[in-house]
Design a protein around this motif. Structure first.
Motif, PDB file in Angstrom:
ATOM      1  N   PHE A 212      37.882  13.133  29.261  1.00 58.71           N
ATOM      2  CA  PHE A 212      38.614  12.999  27.743  1.00 58.71           C
ATOM      3  C   PHE A 212      39.808  13.963  28.171  1.00 58.71           C
ATOM      4  O   PHE A 212      40.512  12.837  27.513  1.00 58.71           O
ATOM      5  CB  PHE A 212      37.068  12.347  26.932  1.00 58.71           C
ATOM      6  CG  PHE A 212      38.127  11.792  26.005  1.00 58.71           C
ATOM      7  CD1 PHE A 212      38.837  10.029  26.145  1.00 58.71           C
ATOM      8  CD2 PHE A 212      37.867  11.803  24.601  1.00 58.71           C
ATOM      9  CE1 PHE A 212      38.977   9.489  25.420  1.00 58.71           C
ATOM     10  CE2 PHE A 212      37.869  10.974  23.565  1.00 58.71           C
ATOM     11  CZ  PHE A 212      38.571   9.541  24.275  1.00 58.71           C
ATOM     12  N   THR A 213      39.621  14.271  28.115  1.00 57.11           N
ATOM     13  CA  THR A 213      40.598  15.514  26.904  1.00 57.11           C
ATOM     14  C   THR A 213      41.576  15.676  28.808  1.00 57.11           C
ATOM     15  O   THR A 213      43.107  15.384  27.751  1.00 57.11           O
ATOM     16  CB  THR A 213      40.693  17.042  28.053  1.00 57.11           C
ATOM     17  OG1 THR A 213      39.341  17.308  26.683  1.00 57.11           O
ATOM     18  CG2 THR A 213      41.516  18.040  27.835  1.00 57.11           C
ATOM     19  N   ALA A 214      41.515  15.670  29.702  1.00 56.99           N
ATOM     20  CA  ALA A 214      42.749  15.261  30.436  1.00 56.99           C
ATOM     21  C   ALA A 214      43.649  14.175  30.224  1.00 56.99           C
ATOM     22  O   ALA A 214      44.831  13.462  30.675  1.00 56.99           O
ATOM     23  CB  ALA A 214      41.776  15.154  32.132  1.00 56.99           C
ATOM     24  N   LEU A 215      42.723  13.007  30.329  1.00 63.31           N
ATOM     25  CA  LEU A 215      43.625  12.058  29.868  1.00 63.31           C
ATOM     26  C   LEU A 215      43.874  11.196  28.295  1.00 63.31           C
ATOM     27  O   LEU A 215      45.417  11.285  28.016  1.00 63.31           O
ATOM     28  CB  LEU A 215      42.159  10.274  29.710  1.00 63.31           C
ATOM     29  CG  LEU A 215      41.566   9.879  31.146  1.00 63.31           C
ATOM     30  CD1 LEU A 215      40.254   8.763  30.439  1.00 63.31           C
ATOM     31  CD2 LEU A 215      42.022   9.460  31.946  1.00 63.31           C
ATOM     32  N   MET A 216      43.144  12.278  27.886  1.00 57.92           N
ATOM     33  CA  MET A 216      44.347  12.682  26.106  1.00 57.92           C
ATOM     34  C   MET A 216      45.858  13.135  25.965  1.00 57.92           C
ATOM     35  O   MET A 216      47.294  12.741  25.681  1.00 57.92           O
ATOM     36  CB  MET A 216      43.433  13.169  25.204  1.00 57.92           C
ATOM     37  CG  MET A 216      42.835  11.910  24.377  1.00 57.92           C
ATOM     38  SD  MET A 216      41.578  12.897  22.912  1.00 57.92           S
ATOM     39  CE  MET A 216      40.546  13.658  23.659  1.00 57.92           C
ATOM     40  N   THR A 217      45.438  14.683  27.200  1.00 60.47           N
ATOM     41  CA  THR A 217      46.851  14.807  27.731  1.00 60.47           C
ATOM     42  C   THR A 217      48.241  14.226  28.654  1.00 60.47           C
ATOM     43  O   THR A 217      49.078  14.394  28.144  1.00 60.47           O
ATOM     44  CB  THR A 217      45.749  16.238  28.852  1.00 60.47           C
ATOM     45  OG1 THR A 217      45.492  17.118  28.292  1.00 60.47           O
ATOM     46  CG2 THR A 217      47.563  17.084  29.148  1.00 60.47           C
ATOM     47  N   GLN A 218      46.817  13.371  29.095  1.00 63.43           N
ATOM     48  CA  GLN A 218      47.823  12.297  29.373  1.00 63.43           C
ATOM     49  C   GLN A 218      48.900  11.337  28.410  1.00 63.43           C
ATOM     50  O   GLN A 218      50.514  11.473  29.117  1.00 63.43           O
ATOM     51  CB  GLN A 218      47.620  11.625  30.968  1.00 63.43           C
ATOM     52  CG  GLN A 218      48.269  10.436  31.858  1.00 63.43           C
ATOM     53  CD  GLN A 218      47.406   9.199  31.990  1.00 63.43           C
ATOM     54  OE1 GLN A 218      46.517   8.563  31.566  1.00 63.43           O
ATOM     55  NE2 GLN A 218      48.071   8.712  33.107  1.00 63.43           N
ATOM     56  N   ASN A 219      48.717  11.550  27.456  1.00 62.65           N
ATOM     57  CA  ASN A 219      48.936  10.425  26.449  1.00 62.65           C
ATOM     58  C   ASN A 219      50.152  11.553  25.706  1.00 62.65           C
ATOM     59  O   ASN A 219      50.420  11.141  24.457  1.00 62.65           O
ATOM     60  CB  ASN A 219      48.472   9.652  25.710  1.00 62.65           C
ATOM     61  CG  ASN A 219      49.023   8.487  25.322  1.00 62.65           C
ATOM     62  OD1 ASN A 219      50.934   8.152  25.343  1.00 62.65           O
ATOM     63  ND2 ASN A 219      48.588   7.945  24.042  1.00 62.65           N
TER      64      ASN A 219
END
Length: 454
Positions: A212-219
């Protein structure tokens, strides 16, 4: 600063997400000597007994093969390897050795995300003093950032987890789903699947906070501003607009019944992956090895896994993110830090060692000697029915990865983020409020540890 509390935060029980991300077998335990090694404690054969020995704790399934290859090629130094457990098991033993001032190995395998916590405890050697820059050019700037803090370097990268979208090609064909390139298209495909009586588009499990952290980082999330040259100062930004958009997006998929909410990395989940319960698996480059080793190969007539680039929020500004990765670090209890650094730089670095890791699907190597190699890019991947997944998807994703700044209390953060994810799943909080609460919790925690929050 309350170091005892911080040590507890670093070594608190292992989170499955981080552990599985680096292992083809997904195991989270291992037995072995926890004493600083001598020749009698090695789990491998010492080829040249008169050479100086460097003790290493590491857990990769093929590490014994790699150590044997290294020792046969080095008359000047021999690795004495033992398995002190994987991930959290090893970290707990390492923390005990740090507190005792004895019992740590010379070189230790650590995931990227726990490096800052051990750096703060003065448990790791700054490798710039011993020639780490000699191998800097062997890695991407993103991989090097993951092991650096300010001008210091605390480990040598070994493997990583550039993220992509693994999907069931047969399910996409059956339901007329076009490969989504954006998250809006991903949701549209999920709606189409549900309307046609198809499977879940994917899964949002509460036990994968690094995901989930990675997906937020993507944005656009920049969660932490931390440099151990100012070890008592930290910036925390967990509830920015982009992160809230991601949280709201996944909560919307959940509320519509478009994605499942099962915990990942267990028998039921992997079985569901194999049987076609999920059309996609948003995961990392290590996933084919993990799934193939745990019964996750696609089953049924015409069943086939394939992989495509990770959907984007803005295709004109694509962002590559990473989930998982392991390193080799030198501990401050090393008898000869210079020699130990040589081992950290050269173990899992030769062509033979790296190719064995690739062939056994143990790692996705970060060495440019592999990433730039035609054989690696063009090798058909059996899990994907011969698709040249490395060259088509994973290598471009790794080359575009810019790196991440981790906090010195990653384990505590993951624990609190998991709680936030549960509220999102249960709809007891909005995604936006869950992140606002997380921001408050982490700021309060950091201050309690003696940090100044920027």
């Amino acid at each position: 600063m309350n170091k005892k509390t911080l040590v507890a935060a670093v070594s608190t029980g292992a989170l499955l997400l981080g552990l599985t991300a680096c292992s083809a077998d997904g195991s989270t335990s291992g037995a072995g000597s926890t004493a600083a090694a001598d020749a009698t404690s090695c789990s491998n054969t010492i080829v040249y007994p008169d050479a100086p020995k460097v003790s290493v704790w590491a857990w990769y399934p093929n590490i014994n093969t790699v150590v044997d290859l290294f020792n046969k090629a080095h008359k000047d130094v021999q690795v004495c390897w033992s398995n002190a457990g994987q991930g959290g098991d090893e970290y707990a033993k390492f923390s005990t050795a740090i507190a005792a001032g004895t019992g740590a190995p010379d070189v230790i395998m650590l995931e990227d995300e726990v490096l800052p916590g051990f750096e703060l405890q003065k448990a790791l050697v700054d490798l710039t003093k011993y020639g780490s820059d000699d191998v800097k050019a062997n890695f991407s700037s993103g991989a090097w950032k993951d092991v650096s803090s300010g001008s210091s370097v605390y480990a040598i990268p070994v493997d990583g987890g550039p993220m992509a979208m693994i999907y069931r090609k047969d399910i996409f064909t059956k339901y007329g789903i076009t490969i989504p390139t954006t998250w809006a298209e991903y949701e549209a495909a999920a709606v189409k699947l549900k309307a046609a009586g198809g499977p879940f588009m994917g899964d949002f499990g509460s036990n994968v906070p690094a995901w989930f952290t990675a997906l937020m980082t993507q944005n656009g999330q920049t969660a932490w501003k931390y440099d151990n040259s100012s070890p008592q100062s930290i910036g925390i930004a967990l509830n920015d607009a982009g992160s809230k958009e991601v949280a709201t997006y996944w909560q919307g998929l959940i509320s519509q019944g478009l994605v499942d909410t099962k915990d990942q990395f267990n028998t039921d989940y992997v079985g569901g992956m194999a049987s076609g319960k999920y059309a996609t698996y948003i995961s990392a480059a290590w996933a084919p090895g993990y799934l193939s080793g745990n019964g996750g190969a696609a089953t049924g007539p015409g069943a086939e896994w394939a992989v495509a680039p990770l959907p984007q929020w803005d295709t004109s500004k694509p962002v590559s993110v990473n989930w998982g990765g392991s390193t080799l670090a030198v501990t401050t209890q090393a008898k000869d830090p210079a020699l130990a650094t040589t081992v950290a730089k050269e173990l899992y670095a030769s062509d033979a060692e790296l190719k064995d890791g690739v062939d056994t699907q143990t790692i996705f190597p970060l060495s440019k000697s592999v990433l730039d190699a035609e054989w690696f890019a063009s090798t058909p991947v059996a899990f994907f029915n011969g698709q040249k997944a490395n060259g088509e998807v994973y290598i471009p994703a790794e080359n575009a990865y810019k790196g991440y700044t981790y906090s010195p209390f990653t384990t505590y953060y993951y624990s609190e983020l998991t709680k936030a994810m549960v509220t999102i799943i249960k709809q007891t909080s909005t995604g936006e409020k869950a992140l606002d609460d997380l921001q408050s919790t982490m700021s309060t925690y950091a201050k309690a540890q003696g940090f100044t929050v920027q």
